[in-house]
Design a protein around this motif. Structure first.
Motif, mmCIF file in Angstrom:
data_model
loop_
_atom_site.group_PDB
_atom_site.id
_atom_site.type_symbol
_atom_site.label_atom_id
_atom_site.label_comp_id
_atom_site.label_asym_id
_atom_site.label_seq_id
_atom_site.Cartn_x
_atom_site.Cartn_y
_atom_site.Cartn_z
ATOM 1 N N ALA A 135 110.495 -41.669 -59.581
ATOM 2 C CA ALA A 135 109.415 -41.442 -60.541
ATOM 3 C C ALA A 135 108.069 -41.394 -59.829
ATOM 4 N N LEU A 136 107.862 -42.281 -58.846
ATOM 5 C CA LEU A 136 106.580 -42.291 -58.136
ATOM 6 C C LEU A 136 106.402 -41.015 -57.324
ATOM 7 N N PHE A 137 107.495 -40.535 -56.702
ATOM 8 C CA PHE A 137 107.395 -39.275 -55.958
ATOM 9 C C PHE A 137 107.088 -38.114 -56.902
ATOM 10 N N LEU A 138 107.662 -38.182 -58.100
ATOM 11 C CA LEU A 138 107.395 -37.106 -59.062
ATOM 12 C C LEU A 138 105.924 -37.129 -59.474
ATOM 13 N N ILE A 139 105.333 -38.311 -59.563
ATOM 14 C CA ILE A 139 103.904 -38.386 -59.893
ATOM 15 C C ILE A 139 103.075 -37.717 -58.800
ATOM 16 N N LEU B 206 114.389 -26.634 -56.267
ATOM 17 C CA LEU B 206 114.613 -28.061 -56.035
ATOM 18 C C LEU B 206 114.967 -28.761 -57.345
ATOM 19 N N GLY B 207 114.259 -28.388 -58.407
ATOM 20 C CA GLY B 207 114.522 -29.003 -59.704
ATOM 21 C C GLY B 207 115.920 -28.697 -60.198
ATOM 22 N N SER B 208 116.345 -27.423 -60.050
ATOM 23 C CA SER B 208 117.682 -27.066 -60.540
ATOM 24 C C SER B 208 118.752 -27.749 -59.696
ATOM 25 N N MET B 209 118.487 -27.925 -58.386
ATOM 26 C CA MET B 209 119.424 -28.652 -57.554
ATOM 27 C C MET B 209 119.552 -30.085 -58.031
ATOM 28 N N GLY B 210 118.410 -30.669 -58.407
ATOM 29 C CA GLY B 210 118.448 -32.043 -58.910
ATOM 30 C C GLY B 210 119.286 -32.150 -60.170
ATOM 31 N N VAL B 211 119.117 -31.165 -61.072
ATOM 32 C CA VAL B 211 119.884 -31.209 -62.326
ATOM 33 C C VAL B 211 121.377 -31.137 -62.026
ATOM 34 N N VAL C 239 104.638 -42.630 -67.317
ATOM 35 C CA VAL C 239 104.665 -44.024 -67.760
ATOM 36 C C VAL C 239 105.876 -44.258 -68.656
ATOM 37 N N LEU C 240 106.164 -43.268 -69.494
ATOM 38 C CA LEU C 240 107.332 -43.361 -70.367
ATOM 39 C C LEU C 240 108.614 -43.474 -69.527
ATOM 40 N N PHE C 241 108.705 -42.622 -68.496
ATOM 41 C CA PHE C 241 109.875 -42.675 -67.616
ATOM 42 C C PHE C 241 110.015 -44.052 -66.983
ATOM 43 N N LEU C 242 108.911 -44.509 -66.375
ATOM 44 C CA LEU C 242 108.965 -45.800 -65.690
ATOM 45 C C LEU C 242 109.322 -46.909 -66.666
ATOM 46 N N PHE C 243 108.775 -46.823 -67.871
ATOM 47 C CA PHE C 243 109.048 -47.850 -68.870
ATOM 48 C C PHE C 243 110.540 -47.904 -69.183
ATOM 49 N N VAL C 244 111.141 -46.709 -69.374
ATOM 50 C CA VAL C 244 112.569 -46.696 -69.717
ATOM 51 C C VAL C 244 113.410 -47.194 -68.550
ATOM 52 N N ILE C 245 113.045 -46.794 -67.324
ATOM 53 C CA ILE C 245 113.797 -47.260 -66.155
ATOM 54 C C ILE C 245 113.737 -48.780 -66.070
ATOM 55 N N MET C 246 112.525 -49.318 -66.222
ATOM 56 C CA MET C 246 112.375 -50.776 -66.125
ATOM 57 C C MET C 246 113.088 -51.473 -67.271
ATOM 58 N N LEU C 247 112.999 -50.885 -68.451
ATOM 59 C CA LEU C 247 113.606 -51.506 -69.636
ATOM 60 C C LEU C 247 115.104 -51.670 -69.451
ATOM 61 N N ALA D 42 121.256 -39.769 -65.521
ATOM 62 C CA ALA D 42 120.626 -39.004 -66.596
ATOM 63 C C ALA D 42 119.106 -38.995 -66.458
ATOM 64 N N ILE D 43 118.521 -40.118 -66.038
ATOM 65 C CA ILE D 43 117.059 -40.174 -65.916
ATOM 66 C C ILE D 43 116.579 -39.230 -64.817
ATOM 67 N N LEU D 44 117.331 -39.187 -63.705
ATOM 68 C CA LEU D 44 116.936 -38.294 -62.623
ATOM 69 C C LEU D 44 117.097 -36.835 -63.023
ATOM 70 N N ILE D 45 118.119 -36.569 -63.832
ATOM 71 C CA ILE D 45 118.281 -35.195 -64.327
ATOM 72 C C ILE D 45 117.069 -34.804 -65.166
ATOM 73 N N PHE D 46 116.607 -35.769 -65.972
ATOM 74 C CA PHE D 46 115.420 -35.489 -66.789
ATOM 75 C C PHE D 46 114.202 -35.222 -65.931
ATOM 76 N N MET D 47 114.033 -36.034 -64.885
ATOM 77 C CA MET D 47 112.887 -35.819 -63.991
ATOM 78 C C MET D 47 112.967 -34.446 -63.351
ATOM 79 N N SER D 48 114.179 -34.023 -62.995
ATOM 80 C CA SER D 48 114.326 -32.703 -62.381
ATOM 81 C C SER D 48 113.953 -31.605 -63.371
ATOM 82 N N ILE D 49 114.302 -31.814 -64.630
ATOM 83 C CA ILE D 49 113.911 -30.819 -65.641
ATOM 84 C C ILE D 49 112.389 -30.745 -65.735
#
Lengths: 104, 433
Positions: B33-37, A21-26, B69-77, A32-39
């Motif tokens: 981000a919330l789902f990732l948490i 799932l993570g690699s699919m997200g990347v 929190v860092l992620f959310l902060f950057v998204i909001m920023l 870019a932020i979502l790519i980071f979350m996937s990583i």
């Protein structure tokens, strides 16, 4: 040692699913932020496999590896987000498709 | 019938997969981000099920806490929470190709895992550990060599060495006086040491009562994890040579924790240089050592101060909290500092291995075997910190000379500011400079 109720295979399987799932997200998401979350998701799934094997082999070294991976992930997120913020300042976008300044 | 643990695993695992999928498909970055948490919390719970409580805590605080929190902060920023789906895909074949490739990889990996290509055989037993305890009265500090390699140096009387780790096998241990050469005439004791996997051994050096010289007693310390949980192992070693010069002077050991005239005798007759093993429940114990048969002396001394102890009668009373699932080595020796022979009881924990996955165990590993990686990681974090500061620093662009309006109808064309200044200086002269 008696057999644990939840086999190690199941944990590794779950870890493989999360990694996919993570690699699919990347590959699929362009933000870019979502790519980071996937990583982060991929790193986490690798950690899960490590902890599962640590229980399997009764070796705590894998826990240390997970600890180090977490530290590296924290450093990586800090630098990556700083990069994203800098790019956003100049381009007003976090879409990776917009970043083709080096394209020939 | 699905057990509780398996049911929990299925529920948590499904929730984590669901959270990951929702993270991927949600169009709002904050929702992602919330789902990732949620996903991280699920993984943290799985760590708990996998006997890793320390990593559970770190996962919650560092991952689900600090990093998110860092992620959310950057998204909001950046105000970039709206992630609009792109209308024109640059590579229209990318999405189906990615889906196909990842599904194939997942299928292959899953097949390999399910078909048990995974090596899940029984783990190798851990390397055995052993140590030496010096309880031989009249022998000075010693060094211990294992197969010619010095492993213990300057072991004093009434002290125990650190645990040493060796691969399983048979070795020859040689004991020589401290700083003496490893020569045959110097060797005090030569004994074979058999180390089996997973073993925790203590070799107690005592004086050989029958033949003179030093002998080694092997004391096993490992508690079987499948044993009853509230069992502790107590090993008593008699190491006080006989005062009256007889060859054997057996002692008795009794548990006098409970008041009453009928103490529980743990061992009836323990000769000098012998060891006795007991399995006892955890708790605080008052144990008495006394010459065989002289039980009244032991009872009378209970609760009294040290001064009242009958030293000649060799009565020794000691209190000790024995925790469950530990091994305790109780060496009865004498104190040689004073002029009188004073019995002294040494307590040694046999196996002080911390629990699997505990913070204590992690710390022990971190500061012994993994000290260098730990420091390298610290350096990496420092570099990352500096890098972040450098990256996000607003570069001071050199200020362009600001465009200044000039007075067209004044001689010399001064700027407005200059003209106003000159007016303030000499108001009479309205023509300026």
């Amino acid at each position: 040692m008696d057999k644990p109720e939840v086999a190690t295979e199941l944990y590794v399987l779950l870890s493989a699913v999360l990694f996919t799932l993570g690699s699919m997200g990347v590959l699929l998401r362009r933000n870019a932020i979502l790519i980071f979350m996937s990583i982060e998701l991929m790193l986490n799934s690798a950690n899960l496999a490590l902890v599962a094997f640590a229980r399997q082999w009764n070796q705590m070294d894998a826990h240390l590896m997970v600890f180090f991976v977490m530290t590296v992930a924290a450093a990586e997120v800090a630098v990556g987000l700083a990069l994203i913020v800098t790019i956003y300042r100049t381009r007003q976008s976090t879409d990776v498709d917009d970043l083709h300044a080096l394209q020939g | 019938m699905v057990g509780t643990e398996l049911a929990l695993f299925i529920m948590i695992g499904a929730l984590s997969i669901l959270a990951a999928v929702m993270m991927l498909i949600s169009e709002n970055a904050v929702h992602s981000a919330l789902f990732l948490i949620i996903n991280f919390a699920c993984v943290a719970f799985l760590y708990l099920m996998l006997n890793a409580p320390f990593l559970f805590a770190v996962q919650i605080t560092v991952y689900a806490g600090a990093i998110m929190v860092l992620f959310l902060f950057v998204i909001m920023l950046m105000g970039a929470e709206r992630v609009l789906p792109q209308e024109t895909q640059r590579f229209p074949w990318l999405a189906p190709a990615t889906l196909g490739v990842t599904m194939v990889i997942l299928f292959v990996a899953g097949l390999a895992i399910i078909r048990s290509d995974l090596d899940t055989s029984e783990p190798e037993p851990a390397e055995p550990i052993f140590r030496f305890v010096h309880a031989a009265a009249g022998t000075d500090a010693v060094d211990v060599y294992i197969d010619g390699e010095k492993v213990v140096s300057d072991l004093l009387y009434r002290e125990a060495s650190d645990f040493e780790e060796f691969p399983a096998g048979s070795y020859t241990a040689q004991v020589v006086p401290h700083e003496a050469e490893l020569l045959s005439e110097n060797i005090v004791l030569e004994t074979s040491v058999f180390l089996a996997g997973n073993g925790v051994l203590s070799y107690v050096l005592t004086t050989d009562a029958a033949n003179g010289g030093v002998q080694a007693l092997q004391v096993e310390g490992r508690i079987d994890p499948n044993d009853e949980k509230d069992i502790a192992r107590l090993t008593v070693v008699h190491a006080i040579p006989c005062v009256d010069g007889t060859v054997t002077c057996p002692i008795e050991v009794a548990d006098i924790t409970e008041p009453g005239d009928d103490p529980m005798v743990l061992v009836k007759s323990l000769d000098y240089g012998q060891a006795a093993h007991f399995e006892i429940k955890e708790g605080e114990y008052t144990l008495a050592t006394y010459p065989q048969g002289d039980i009244r002396a032991a009872i009378d001394e209970r609760g009294d101060t040290d001064e009242k102890l009958d030293l000649d009668a060799l009565v020794q009373i000691d209190k000790k909290v024995i925790e469950q699932n530990t091994g305790v080595l109780w060496v009865v020796t004498q104190d040689t500092t004073g002029s009188t022979i004073r019995p002294k009881i040494l307590w040694f924990a046999l196996d002080n291995n911390p629990d699997f996955g505990s913070a204590e165990g992690m710390g022990q590993l971190l500061f012994t075997d993994y000290l260098l990686p730990f420091e390298v990681i610290g350096l990496l974090l420092l570099t990352a910190m500096v890098g972040v500061i450098v990256l996000t620093k607003q570069h001071e662009t050199p200020k362009k000379p600001r465009f200044r309006r000039r007075m067209a109808n004044v001689p010399g064309n001064p700027t407005v500011e200059e003209y106003m200044q000159s007016l303030r200086k000499n108001p009479a002269d309205s023509s300026g400079d």
